[in-house]
Scaffold this motif. Structure first.
Motif, PDB file in Angstrom:
ATOM      1  N   GLU A   1      -8.487  11.757 -11.329  1.00 49.26           N
ATOM      2  CA  GLU A   1      -7.591  12.378 -11.030  1.00 49.26           C
ATOM      3  C   GLU A   1      -6.239  12.470 -10.235  1.00 49.26           C
ATOM      4  N   ASN A   2      -5.109  11.817 -10.479  1.00 49.82           N
ATOM      5  CA  ASN A   2      -3.678  12.190  -9.731  1.00 49.82           C
ATOM      6  C   ASN A   2      -3.951  12.783  -8.935  1.00 49.82           C
ATOM      7  N   ASN A   3      -4.210  13.246  -7.495  1.00 51.11           N
ATOM      8  CA  ASN A   3      -3.927  14.582  -6.286  1.00 51.11           C
ATOM      9  C   ASN A   3      -2.844  14.121  -5.690  1.00 51.11           C
ATOM     10  N   VAL A   4      -2.232  12.891  -5.493  1.00 51.34           N
ATOM     11  CA  VAL A   4      -1.739  12.060  -3.989  1.00 51.34           C
ATOM     12  C   VAL A   4      -0.685  12.601  -4.283  1.00 51.34           C
ATOM     13  N   ASN A   5      -0.591  13.113  -3.180  1.00 52.69           N
ATOM     14  CA  ASN A   5       0.885  13.705  -2.529  1.00 52.69           C
ATOM     15  C   ASN A   5       1.130  13.207  -1.037  1.00 52.69           C
ATOM     16  N   PHE A   6       1.882  12.307  -1.361  1.00 52.20           N
ATOM     17  CA  PHE A   6       2.404  10.627  -0.401  1.00 52.20           C
ATOM     18  C   PHE A   6       3.428  11.645   0.481  1.00 52.20           C
TER      19      PHE A   6
ATOM     20  N   ILE B   1       0.674  -1.282  -0.263  1.00 52.28           N
ATOM     21  CA  ILE B   1       0.037  -0.312  -0.142  1.00 52.28           C
ATOM     22  C   ILE B   1       0.511   1.282   0.086  1.00 52.28           C
ATOM     23  N   PHE B   2       1.865   1.173   0.775  1.00 54.74           N
ATOM     24  CA  PHE B   2       2.384   2.650   0.879  1.00 54.74           C
ATOM     25  C   PHE B   2       3.693   2.667   0.075  1.00 54.74           C
ATOM     26  N   SER B   3       4.148   1.693  -0.523  1.00 55.93           N
ATOM     27  CA  SER B   3       4.853   1.383  -1.522  1.00 55.93           C
ATOM     28  C   SER B   3       4.424   2.233  -3.240  1.00 55.93           C
ATOM     29  N   ASN B   4       3.273   1.366  -3.112  1.00 54.60           N
ATOM     30  CA  ASN B   4       2.029   1.477  -4.520  1.00 54.60           C
ATOM     31  C   ASN B   4       1.588   3.411  -4.299  1.00 54.60           C
ATOM     32  N   LEU B   5       1.545   3.553  -3.144  1.00 50.63           N
ATOM     33  CA  LEU B   5       1.057   4.870  -2.869  1.00 50.63           C
ATOM     34  C   LEU B   5       1.977   6.287  -3.278  1.00 50.63           C
ATOM     35  N   LYS B   6       2.969   5.573  -2.919  1.00 46.81           N
ATOM     36  CA  LYS B   6       4.534   6.674  -3.258  1.00 46.81           C
ATOM     37  C   LYS B   6       5.094   6.644  -4.579  1.00 46.81           C
ATOM     38  N   LEU B   7       4.998   5.207  -5.559  1.00 46.61           N
ATOM     39  CA  LEU B   7       5.163   5.319  -7.048  1.00 46.61           C
ATOM     40  C   LEU B   7       3.236   6.237  -7.682  1.00 46.61           C
ATOM     41  N   PHE B   8       2.977   5.859  -7.012  1.00 50.24           N
ATOM     42  CA  PHE B   8       1.575   7.214  -8.139  1.00 50.24           C
ATOM     43  C   PHE B   8       1.849   7.717  -8.178  1.00 50.24           C
ATOM     44  N   SER B   9       2.539   8.720  -6.835  1.00 45.26           N
ATOM     45  CA  SER B   9       2.317  10.620  -7.006  1.00 45.26           C
ATOM     46  C   SER B   9       3.793  10.690  -7.152  1.00 45.26           C
ATOM     47  N   GLN B  10       4.488   9.682  -7.900  1.00 44.75           N
ATOM     48  CA  GLN B  10       5.584  10.320  -8.715  1.00 44.75           C
ATOM     49  C   GLN B  10       5.047   9.989 -10.239  1.00 44.75           C
ATOM     50  N   ASN B  11       3.773   9.426 -11.049  1.00 44.50           N
ATOM     51  CA  ASN B  11       3.546   9.054 -12.451  1.00 44.50           C
ATOM     52  C   ASN B  11       1.945   9.690 -11.989  1.00 44.50           C
ATOM     53  N   LYS B  12       1.910  11.244 -12.486  1.00 47.96           N
ATOM     54  CA  LYS B  12       1.327  12.129 -13.163  1.00 47.96           C
ATOM     55  C   LYS B  12       0.528  10.987 -14.181  1.00 47.96           C
ATOM     56  N   ASN B  13      -0.942  10.385 -14.180  1.00 51.82           N
ATOM     57  CA  ASN B  13      -1.723   9.955 -15.731  1.00 51.82           C
ATOM     58  C   ASN B  13      -2.335  10.731 -15.673  1.00 51.82           C
ATOM     59  N   ASP B  14      -2.771  10.856 -17.439  1.00 51.23           N
ATOM     60  CA  ASP B  14      -4.003  10.946 -18.267  1.00 51.23           C
ATOM     61  C   ASP B  14      -4.722  10.375 -18.494  1.00 51.23           C
ATOM     62  N   PHE B  15      -5.755  10.309 -18.179  1.00 52.82           N
ATOM     63  CA  PHE B  15      -7.185   9.575 -19.778  1.00 52.82           C
ATOM     64  C   PHE B  15      -7.800  10.318 -19.455  1.00 52.82           C
ATOM     65  N   SER B  16      -7.326  11.167 -19.949  1.00 56.83           N
ATOM     66  CA  SER B  16      -8.296  12.645 -20.577  1.00 56.83           C
ATOM     67  C   SER B  16      -8.976  11.806 -21.951  1.00 56.83           C
ATOM     68  N   ASN B  17      -8.204  11.332 -23.369  1.00 59.60           N
ATOM     69  CA  ASN B  17      -8.000  10.717 -24.248  1.00 59.60           C
ATOM     70  C   ASN B  17      -8.331   9.428 -24.484  1.00 59.60           C
TER      71      ASN B  17
END
Length: 500
Positions: free
Chosen positions: A440-445, A174-190
């Protein structure tokens, strides 16, 4: 008409209201019921934190329990709701109903009450108190009541066993993935989901060997949602999934994501449970930024989602299967027509999985003339007792529970379904609940971790967010006190914060 087993109320010699059964007997002593209750309670250890009482009667025993164990939870049962209604006229009963520690319920709710109320990591052992006169009065129903009790405790025990085994792994992921998620800003707009197509959920059962030809021959008609286990089999057959789901927290699940041709899946959507193996997530981030994170029932994941509500999707996993998570994903996307391939919930022709999974590869490496891959598969199958379905199909109690869980999920979602030639055909009438383009990826680890570490007092609904890890700690340490375990779990976050 009074359908209650109780008929009237008398006063004991000590002026306590005593309800009488229609038989004329009573649960409590008609002389000094408080002394009888004190005698029972005197034999109880001070360590108990939860009680299940069969029979309420005058309520004096429960009152004395509540006085001696003010921090314990007391679950008190009568046979029917009408019995509770009858007892509601008693002064002691009315007082106890105001206590947050006491819960009164009828016997048909026993299983659900225990599942909702009894947490072994928090409460330790459940102490059952059977009021003998009540048991005797309800002897025709006791067998069913005890069967329900056994079923509930079996389910709770199984859940605790899973938590105590995986609690540490899940928390690390959980903590590892949360940090990875915060470091990779995804774009699903398309991203555009073709809801006019049929969504196909692909599990890794043996029947996929023959049914996947339909996918290959009519690929453009389907939006293919693959489980992680079946992904490699599909790719080897020339079928590139539109979406891939993974929920397994174990390291072995990262084996599914050892890509030889990373470009094949550059347009696929990956959905990982926040508890999923973080090594697998790292491998996927090397080839794609189209990564979604889902949360299911883990309390820490639910807490994180409440912190960043627009960054995560919620998926059900039923009894903990990735197939149900994939199915829930399709239904929440809004697909009306869904098919499920490879959801055999059985072993066919001596095989537990379809060709092309990592098990084929791993077992193939170690096979020889006296230890064939078939022998390895059979040893896997016979870990638990097999039940014969047909000439070539066998199942187990666990696989049957997975099937029941999936079908119960469909029923609860009001979806119609039928099984034909090893394929489930599902008709969904629910409207879409997930729009990927709005996520939206607004995660701030760092912000989340600092906030968690600075918390001095958790709200009541936040006190159990580390529960699976606490179950692991309880199993692997000599500590049994919940408050100490909770502090230890919270202090461990510092280590995760530094090393993740």
């Amino acid at each position: 008409m009074n359908n209650s087993i109780y008929e009237s109320i008398i006063l004991s010699k000590s002026n306590i209201q005593i309800p009488l059964f229609k038989s004329g007997r009573s649960v409590d002593s008609r002389y000094f019921p408080e002394k009888e209750a004190e005698k029972i309670i005197a034999e109880l250890s001070n360590s108990y934190k939860i009680f299940l009482v069969f029979g309420i009667g005058s309520g004096i025993l429960i009152k004395k329990l509540n006085e001696k164990f003010p921090n314990a939870k007391i679950l008190a049962m009568e046979k029917k709701e009408c019995d509770l209604d009858f007892l509601s006229q008693l002064k002691i009963f009315q007082e106890l109903k105001q206590s947050s520690n006491c819960l009164f319920f009828s016997s048909e709710k026993l299983i659900q009450v225990l599942l909702n109320s009894y947490i072994p990591s928090v409460h330790g052992d459940l102490r059952i108190i059977e009021q003998r006169a009540w048991i005797q009065e309800n002897k025709e129903d006791i067998l069913q009541i005890k069967n329900d009790l056994s079923l509930a405790l079996k389910k709770i025990s199984a859940d605790f066993s899973v938590q105590s085994h995986f609690g540490k792994i899940w928390q690390h992921n959980i903590f590892s993935n949360l940090k990875l998620f915060s470091q990779n800003k995804n774009d699903f707009s398309n991203i555009k989901i073709p809801l006019d197509k049929t969504a196909v959920i692909v599990a890794a059962g043996p029947s996929l060997d023959k049914t996947k030809n339909e996918l290959l021959n009519n690929r453009n008609l389907y939006f293919v949602i693959s489980t992680d286990t079946s992904m490699s089999s599909l790719i080897k057959s020339g079928i590139i999934p539109d979406a891939i789901l993974s929920i397994d927290g174990q390291l072995v699940s990262s084996t599914h994501f050892l890509f030889k041709n990373k470009d094949l899946l550059k347009d696929s959507i990956f959905i990982f449970d926040l508890c999923a193996n973080s090594s697998a997530v790292k491998k996927v981030y090397e080839i794609s930024k189209k990564v979604l994170f889902s949360v299911s029932a883990h309390p820490l994941c639910e807490y994180i989602k409440s912190f960043f509500p627009s960054s995560f999707i919620s998926l059900q996993t039923g009894s903990g299967t990735v197939t149900i998570a994939a199915l829930d994903f399709a239904i929440k996307l809004g697909f009306q027509n869904i098919q499920i391939y490879g959801a055999d919930f059985s072993y066919t022709n001596g095989k537990p999985y379809t060709k092309g999974t990592y098990l084929d590869k791993e077992f193939g490496k170690i096979q020889n003339k006296i230890n064939s891959s078939e022998k390895k598969f059979v040893s896997l199958m016979f870990r638990t007792e097999l039940k014969k379905i047909s000439q070539k199909k066998y199942t187990t109690e666990v696989l049957e529970s997975y099937k029941l869980s999936m079908e119960d999920y469909l029923i609860n979602e009001k979806a119609t379904f039928n099984l034909k030639n090893d394929v489930y055909f599902v008709k969904n009438t629910n409207s879409p609940k997930i729009k990927i383009e709005n996520i939206e990826n607004n995660v701030n680890f760092d912000f989340f971790m600092n906030d968690l570490l600075e918390k001095k007092n958790f709200l009541e609904n936040e006190q159990l967010i580390f529960l699976p890890y606490i179950a692991w700690l309880r199993k692997n340490t000599n500590i049994n006190d919940f408050e100490k375990l909770q502090k230890l779990a919270l202090s461990s976050i510092v280590r995760y914060n530094n090393k993740v």
